[in-house]
Design an enzyme around this catalytic site. Sequence first.
Site, PDB file in Angstrom:
ATOM      1  N   GLU A  45     -25.977  33.702   5.789  1.00 57.47           N
ATOM      2  CA  GLU A  45     -25.357  34.217   4.564  1.00 57.47           C
ATOM      3  C   GLU A  45     -25.975  35.539   4.127  1.00 57.47           C
ATOM      4  O   GLU A  45     -25.276  36.405   3.612  1.00 57.47           O
ATOM      5  CB  GLU A  45     -25.434  33.180   3.439  1.00 57.47           C
TER       6      GLU A  45
ATOM      7  N   GLN B  26     -22.077  41.870   2.757  1.00 59.44           N
ATOM      8  CA  GLN B  26     -21.508  43.203   3.025  1.00 59.44           C
ATOM      9  C   GLN B  26     -21.391  43.486   4.516  1.00 59.44           C
ATOM     10  O   GLN B  26     -21.388  44.644   4.930  1.00 59.44           O
ATOM     11  CB  GLN B  26     -22.358  44.303   2.375  1.00 59.44           C
ATOM     12  N   THR B  27     -21.327  42.474   5.327  1.00 55.60           N
ATOM     13  CA  THR B  27     -21.302  42.689   6.777  1.00 55.60           C
ATOM     14  C   THR B  27     -20.302  41.734   7.429  1.00 55.60           C
ATOM     15  O   THR B  27     -20.259  40.560   7.081  1.00 55.60           O
ATOM     16  CB  THR B  27     -22.712  42.462   7.371  1.00 55.60           C
TER      17      THR B  27
ATOM     18  N   LEU C 208     -28.354  46.539  11.429  1.00 56.30           N
ATOM     19  CA  LEU C 208     -27.512  45.734  10.527  1.00 56.30           C
ATOM     20  C   LEU C 208     -27.304  46.410   9.169  1.00 56.30           C
ATOM     21  O   LEU C 208     -26.320  46.129   8.484  1.00 56.30           O
ATOM     22  CB  LEU C 208     -28.134  44.347  10.293  1.00 56.30           C
TER      23      LEU C 208
ATOM     24  N   TYR D  96     -28.697  47.770   5.152  1.00 57.04           N
ATOM     25  CA  TYR D  96     -29.230  47.134   3.937  1.00 57.04           C
ATOM     26  C   TYR D  96     -30.521  46.386   4.247  1.00 57.04           C
ATOM     27  O   TYR D  96     -30.630  45.179   4.054  1.00 57.04           O
ATOM     28  CB  TYR D  96     -28.207  46.172   3.330  1.00 57.04           C
TER      29      TYR D  96
ATOM     30  N   TYR E 116     -23.667  34.600  -5.301  1.00 61.05           N
ATOM     31  CA  TYR E 116     -22.837  34.296  -4.127  1.00 61.05           C
ATOM     32  C   TYR E 116     -23.618  33.479  -3.098  1.00 61.05           C
ATOM     33  O   TYR E 116     -23.178  32.406  -2.666  1.00 61.05           O
ATOM     34  CB  TYR E 116     -22.287  35.573  -3.455  1.00 61.05           C
TER      35      TYR E 116
ATOM     36  N   ASP F 113     -17.065  35.711  -3.076  1.00 59.40           N
ATOM     37  CA  ASP F 113     -17.320  36.997  -2.438  1.00 59.40           C
ATOM     38  C   ASP F 113     -16.048  37.854  -2.480  1.00 59.40           C
ATOM     39  O   ASP F 113     -15.076  37.498  -3.131  1.00 59.40           O
ATOM     40  CB  ASP F 113     -17.780  36.778  -0.992  1.00 59.40           C
TER      41      ASP F 113
ATOM     42  N   CYS G 202      -5.251  36.440   4.435  1.00 56.48           N
ATOM     43  CA  CYS G 202      -5.141  37.244   3.203  1.00 56.48           C
ATOM     44  C   CYS G 202      -6.037  38.478   3.345  1.00 56.48           C
ATOM     45  O   CYS G 202      -6.967  38.690   2.573  1.00 56.48           O
ATOM     46  CB  CYS G 202      -5.533  36.393   2.006  1.00 56.48           C
TER      47      CYS G 202
ATOM     48  N   CYS H 115       0.659  32.081   5.685  1.00 61.22           N
ATOM     49  CA  CYS H 115      -0.314  31.595   4.719  1.00 61.22           C
ATOM     50  C   CYS H 115       0.069  30.219   4.181  1.00 61.22           C
ATOM     51  O   CYS H 115       1.206  30.017   3.753  1.00 61.22           O
ATOM     52  CB  CYS H 115      -0.442  32.587   3.563  1.00 61.22           C
TER      53      CYS H 115
ATOM     54  N   CYS I 232       1.955  31.641  -4.166  1.00 66.81           N
ATOM     55  CA  CYS I 232       1.235  32.899  -4.381  1.00 66.81           C
ATOM     56  C   CYS I 232       2.076  33.835  -5.247  1.00 66.81           C
ATOM     57  O   CYS I 232       3.151  34.280  -4.845  1.00 66.81           O
ATOM     58  CB  CYS I 232       0.914  33.559  -3.042  1.00 66.81           C
TER      59      CYS I 232
ATOM     60  N   THR J  46     -23.179  54.502   2.247  1.00 63.49           N
ATOM     61  CA  THR J  46     -22.327  54.108   1.131  1.00 63.49           C
ATOM     62  C   THR J  46     -22.135  55.253   0.144  1.00 63.49           C
ATOM     63  O   THR J  46     -21.038  55.473  -0.345  1.00 63.49           O
ATOM     64  CB  THR J  46     -22.971  52.944   0.354  1.00 63.49           C
TER      65      THR J  46
END
Length: 326
Positions: free
Chosen positions: A32, A37-38, A75, A77, A115, A133, A187, A197, A203, A281
């Site tokens: 996790e 962000q990956t 990777l 960060y 998260y 997330d 999605c 879906c 939806c 970023t």
Amino acid sequence: MNINKLENWYADHHRKLPFRETKDPYHIWVSEVMLQQTQVETVIPYFERFIKRLPSIHDLAAIEEEKLFSLIQGLGYYRRFKNLHKAAKIVVTQHKGIFPSSFKEVRKLPGIGDYTAGAIMSIAYNKPYNATDGNVIRVLSRLMNINDDMRIDKNKKQITAINQSFIEKANPNIYTQAIMELGALICRPIHPKCKLCPLNSECLAYKNNLQNTLPNLSKKPEKKLIQYKVFIIRDNNYLYLRKRKEKLLGGMYEFPQFEEDLLPFDYHVIKVLGHKKHIFTHLIWEMKALEVKLISEPLDEWIKISIDDLKLYPMATAHKKIANLL
DNA sequence: AAGCCGGGGCC
DNA sequence: GGCCCAGGCTT
């Protein structure tokens, strides 16, 4: 939401991933953190190598930071892994090496926010704590047709509350993975596969053909451009590196680089090796790589290494691109 | 609340 | 070139 439809869809369509083969909270936690962000596809080889090398939290707590950085270089960060390392030491010294199982204790560990704590609680312990997330925000803002700017904290919290109300009626382990998997496979940010879906009949975005305009994410500020001269300082079979002390890429090694023209050393240019660009970023580096011969004394912060040992030093991707010019 | 912190994939 | 992210910490 029809949670049964979502969970049944997951049972039939989920990807087989290495971090779904285990319920070991240590392994779930590592995955996790890597997944922050990956993308999944990026994480897979790193996760497998990491767990093979550091199968238990004791191994992680005991490893030297520089060796840890070599394992995860590329990777991004990197502060995630300083925190991961620090947290492993806390678990070993304060929790007898047993990963904590209450939300409160898990959430307290460095590098674990709302998260990641929710993901660990639901996936590893099957407890009803939401893990909200970017995927979940996308799925639920479309499902409920919520047009608020999801970069604003208050609006994200609204989605978090909805996600929490759902997980309390669900199988937490399956639900958390199912809603994120739906976001990743169906999605999707662009070209969502609405016809496939399991939730399309309910939806509200799909009903109103708004799936391509949600979620509403306000623009980010422009990236700042920085131009560097990067110095490949050769001395026979040796060259110089420095370890970054800056927050950006802190702890990673790099070839000495300078933005300004006035430099604290003298050199001749032997050759221009090439130009490389790297996008972060919030900024862009344009790097001009120069192979030079040093005339004055090297700086104290530089370390002299044999070219053959270059691979022993963890480097971020920007300077890997420079190393590839050698 | 806003800024900082990487990198890769997609069009 | 511009868009998208499986967030958390600091200020």
